[in-house]
Write a protein that holds these residues in place. Structure first.
Motif, PDB file in Angstrom:
ATOM      1  N   ASP A  32     -45.361 -16.267  -4.486  1.00  0.00           N
ATOM      2  CA  ASP A  32     -46.564 -16.865  -5.403  1.00  0.00           C
ATOM      3  C   ASP A  32     -46.367 -16.942  -6.738  1.00  0.00           C
ATOM      4  OD1 ASP A  32     -47.917 -17.735  -2.877  1.00  0.00           O
ATOM      5  OD2 ASP A  32     -49.381 -15.998  -3.283  1.00  0.00           O
ATOM      6  N   MET A  33     -45.779 -15.836  -7.201  1.00  0.00           N
ATOM      7  CA  MET A  33     -45.704 -15.428  -8.657  1.00  0.00           C
ATOM      8  C   MET A  33     -44.644 -16.189  -9.433  1.00  0.00           C
ATOM      9  SD  MET A  33     -46.494 -11.651  -8.777  1.00  0.00           S
ATOM     10  CE  MET A  33     -46.878 -11.613 -10.837  1.00  0.00           C
ATOM     11  N   LEU A  34     -43.612 -16.750  -8.246  1.00  0.00           N
ATOM     12  CA  LEU A  34     -42.375 -17.426  -8.706  1.00  0.00           C
ATOM     13  C   LEU A  34     -42.498 -19.099  -8.423  1.00  0.00           C
ATOM     14  CD1 LEU A  34     -39.614 -15.202  -7.313  1.00  0.00           C
ATOM     15  CD2 LEU A  34     -40.015 -15.550  -9.841  1.00  0.00           C
ATOM     16  N   GLY A  35     -43.679 -19.363  -7.776  1.00  0.00           N
ATOM     17  CA  GLY A  35     -44.072 -20.616  -7.287  1.00  0.00           C
ATOM     18  C   GLY A  35     -42.989 -21.051  -6.156  1.00  0.00           C
ATOM     19  N   LEU A  36     -42.703 -20.103  -5.380  1.00  0.00           N
ATOM     20  CA  LEU A  36     -41.838 -20.332  -4.196  1.00  0.00           C
ATOM     21  C   LEU A  36     -42.582 -19.859  -2.926  1.00  0.00           C
ATOM     22  CD1 LEU A  36     -38.741 -18.625  -5.624  1.00  0.00           C
ATOM     23  CD2 LEU A  36     -39.003 -20.978  -5.449  1.00  0.00           C
ATOM     24  N   THR A  37     -42.263 -20.297  -1.825  1.00  0.00           N
ATOM     25  CA  THR A  37     -42.661 -19.569  -0.518  1.00  0.00           C
ATOM     26  C   THR A  37     -41.854 -18.441  -0.215  1.00  0.00           C
ATOM     27  OG1 THR A  37     -40.915 -20.584   0.593  1.00  0.00           O
ATOM     28  CG2 THR A  37     -42.735 -22.160   0.332  1.00  0.00           C
ATOM     29  N   PHE A  38     -42.639 -17.607   0.674  1.00  0.00           N
ATOM     30  CA  PHE A  38     -42.279 -16.078   0.814  1.00  0.00           C
ATOM     31  C   PHE A  38     -40.882 -16.543   1.985  1.00  0.00           C
ATOM     32  CE2 PHE A  38     -44.108 -17.307   5.091  1.00  0.00           C
ATOM     33  CZ  PHE A  38     -43.201 -16.605   6.035  1.00  0.00           C
ATOM     34  N   GLN A  39     -40.672 -17.521   2.423  1.00  0.00           N
ATOM     35  CA  GLN A  39     -39.372 -17.868   3.137  1.00  0.00           C
ATOM     36  C   GLN A  39     -38.160 -18.179   2.186  1.00  0.00           C
ATOM     37  OE1 GLN A  39     -42.141 -19.786   3.772  1.00  0.00           O
ATOM     38  NE2 GLN A  39     -42.213 -20.004   5.900  1.00  0.00           N
ATOM     39  N   GLN A  40     -38.496 -18.392   1.158  1.00  0.00           N
ATOM     40  CA  GLN A  40     -37.437 -18.679  -0.055  1.00  0.00           C
ATOM     41  C   GLN A  40     -37.216 -17.216  -0.721  1.00  0.00           C
ATOM     42  OE1 GLN A  40     -35.398 -21.171  -1.067  1.00  0.00           O
ATOM     43  NE2 GLN A  40     -34.155 -19.804  -2.127  1.00  0.00           N
ATOM     44  N   VAL A  41     -38.081 -16.321  -0.696  1.00  0.00           N
ATOM     45  CA  VAL A  41     -37.918 -15.016  -1.150  1.00  0.00           C
ATOM     46  C   VAL A  41     -36.962 -14.210  -0.222  1.00  0.00           C
ATOM     47  CG1 VAL A  41     -39.045 -12.716  -1.876  1.00  0.00           C
ATOM     48  CG2 VAL A  41     -40.015 -15.002  -2.908  1.00  0.00           C
ATOM     49  N   GLN A  42     -37.234 -14.600   1.083  1.00  0.00           N
ATOM     50  CA  GLN A  42     -36.715 -13.707   1.918  1.00  0.00           C
ATOM     51  C   GLN A  42     -35.080 -14.326   2.102  1.00  0.00           C
ATOM     52  OE1 GLN A  42     -38.303 -15.365   5.829  1.00  0.00           O
ATOM     53  NE2 GLN A  42     -39.255 -13.160   6.334  1.00  0.00           N
ATOM     54  N   LYS A  43     -34.939 -15.480   1.870  1.00  0.00           N
ATOM     55  CA  LYS A  43     -33.304 -16.070   1.658  1.00  0.00           C
ATOM     56  C   LYS A  43     -32.650 -15.568   0.391  1.00  0.00           C
ATOM     57  CE  LYS A  43     -33.889 -20.262   4.094  1.00  0.00           C
ATOM     58  NZ  LYS A  43     -34.190 -21.846   4.002  1.00  0.00           N
ATOM     59  N   TYR A  44     -33.546 -15.348  -0.814  1.00  0.00           N
ATOM     60  CA  TYR A  44     -32.925 -14.716  -1.626  1.00  0.00           C
ATOM     61  C   TYR A  44     -32.510 -13.019  -1.428  1.00  0.00           C
ATOM     62  CZ  TYR A  44     -34.441 -18.169  -5.161  1.00  0.00           C
ATOM     63  OH  TYR A  44     -34.245 -19.353  -6.101  1.00  0.00           O
ATOM     64  N   GLU A  45     -33.411 -12.430  -0.720  1.00  0.00           N
ATOM     65  CA  GLU A  45     -33.069 -10.943  -0.373  1.00  0.00           C
ATOM     66  C   GLU A  45     -32.134 -10.688   0.558  1.00  0.00           C
ATOM     67  OE1 GLU A  45     -37.168  -9.409   0.537  1.00  0.00           O
ATOM     68  OE2 GLU A  45     -37.820  -9.590  -1.407  1.00  0.00           O
ATOM     69  N   LYS A  46     -31.974 -11.580   1.300  1.00  0.00           N
ATOM     70  CA  LYS A  46     -30.829 -11.555   2.440  1.00  0.00           C
ATOM     71  C   LYS A  46     -29.521 -12.044   2.055  1.00  0.00           C
ATOM     72  CE  LYS A  46     -34.066 -11.888   6.594  1.00  0.00           C
ATOM     73  NZ  LYS A  46     -34.366 -12.681   7.875  1.00  0.00           N
ATOM     74  N   GLY A  47     -29.501 -12.505   0.776  1.00  0.00           N
ATOM     75  CA  GLY A  47     -28.159 -13.162   0.123  1.00  0.00           C
ATOM     76  C   GLY A  47     -27.916 -14.441   0.770  1.00  0.00           C
ATOM     77  N   MET A  48     -28.745 -15.254   1.282  1.00  0.00           N
ATOM     78  CA  MET A  48     -28.430 -16.458   2.037  1.00  0.00           C
ATOM     79  C   MET A  48     -28.351 -17.610   1.132  1.00  0.00           C
ATOM     80  SD  MET A  48     -30.987 -16.012   5.508  1.00  0.00           S
ATOM     81  CE  MET A  48     -30.595 -17.802   5.903  1.00  0.00           C
ATOM     82  N   ASN A  49     -29.245 -17.476   0.095  1.00  0.00           N
ATOM     83  CA  ASN A  49     -29.249 -18.204  -1.186  1.00  0.00           C
ATOM     84  C   ASN A  49     -29.081 -17.625  -2.149  1.00  0.00           C
ATOM     85  OD1 ASN A  49     -30.113 -20.145   0.649  1.00  0.00           O
ATOM     86  ND2 ASN A  49     -32.118 -20.584  -0.178  1.00  0.00           N
ATOM     87  N   ARG A  50     -28.307 -18.093  -3.266  1.00  0.00           N
ATOM     88  CA  ARG A  50     -27.981 -17.567  -4.485  1.00  0.00           C
ATOM     89  C   ARG A  50     -29.394 -17.587  -5.713  1.00  0.00           C
ATOM     90  NH1 ARG A  50     -22.208 -19.332  -5.588  1.00  0.00           N
ATOM     91  NH2 ARG A  50     -21.499 -17.776  -4.356  1.00  0.00           N
ATOM     92  N   ILE A  51     -29.400 -16.537  -6.369  1.00  0.00           N
ATOM     93  CA  ILE A  51     -30.506 -16.485  -7.245  1.00  0.00           C
ATOM     94  C   ILE A  51     -29.798 -16.948  -8.680  1.00  0.00           C
ATOM     95  CG2 ILE A  51     -32.282 -15.200  -8.297  1.00  0.00           C
ATOM     96  CD1 ILE A  51     -32.118 -13.235  -6.032  1.00  0.00           C
ATOM     97  N   SER A  52     -30.566 -18.035  -9.361  1.00  0.00           N
ATOM     98  CA  SER A  52     -30.057 -18.301 -10.692  1.00  0.00           C
ATOM     99  C   SER A  52     -30.255 -17.469 -11.308  1.00  0.00           C
ATOM    100  CB  SER A  52     -30.514 -19.737 -11.002  1.00  0.00           C
ATOM    101  OG  SER A  52     -31.893 -19.446 -11.301  1.00  0.00           O
ATOM    102  N   VAL A  53     -29.543 -17.326 -12.816  1.00  0.00           N
ATOM    103  CA  VAL A  53     -29.727 -16.338 -13.766  1.00  0.00           C
ATOM    104  C   VAL A  53     -31.385 -16.574 -14.227  1.00  0.00           C
ATOM    105  CG1 VAL A  53     -29.223 -15.565 -16.128  1.00  0.00           C
ATOM    106  CG2 VAL A  53     -27.351 -16.420 -14.625  1.00  0.00           C
TER     107      VAL A  53
END
Length: 137
Positions: A32-53
């Motif tokens: 919510d604070m990033l304007g994303l879904t929790f699924q996107q946060v999950q993908k970031y945390e699992k390293g499935m999606n790269r996090i931009s700088v």
């Protein structure tokens, strides 16, 4: 061609999760604070999606850490040399990746009395030694 994520992306994602859990924040709240879904946060945390700088800077601000928290001790890949020190031992990351380890650290850091903290360390050391004796029997 889609770029795949690598071990560094997984390590950074793991550190995002570790910090988020250690402060008691849910994936939904961070999303919510990033304007994303929790699924996107999950993908970031699992390293499935790269996090931009830019996104990582925003995550660091929300989680209350300096940006270097996510990079400290990460080894260069492909045999490159760098200025990083040895970093934390593997057992620290192993412990912090378990719910029990995170709970232990969260509660332990809440204890302000140094004598009580020392007693807890002695208790844990004694239990670990006893466990080691039992496993070797």
């Amino acid at each position: 061609m889609k770029k795949s994520t690598g071990s560094i992306d997984k390590e950074i994602g793991s550190r995002v999760r570790m910090r988020r859990v250690s402060i008691g924040m849910s994936q939904e709240k961070l999303g919510d604070m990033l304007g994303l879904t929790f699924q996107q946060v999950q993908k970031y945390e699992k390293g499935m999606n790269r996090i931009s700088v830019a996104r990582l800077v925003e995550i660091a601000r929300i989680l209350g850490v300096d940006i270097d928290f996510f990079f400290d001790g990460i080894k260069p890949t492909k045999g490159e040399s760098g200025f990083a020190d040895g970093g934390a031992p593997a057992y620290v990351a192993d412990m912090m990746s378990t719910p029990e380890g995170l709970q232990l650290v969260r509660h332990f850091t809440g204890i302000k009395n140094s004598k009580v903290r020392k007693s807890i360390v002695q208790l844990v050391a004694s239990l670990a030694a006893q466990d080691e004796v039992e496993r070797s029997s």
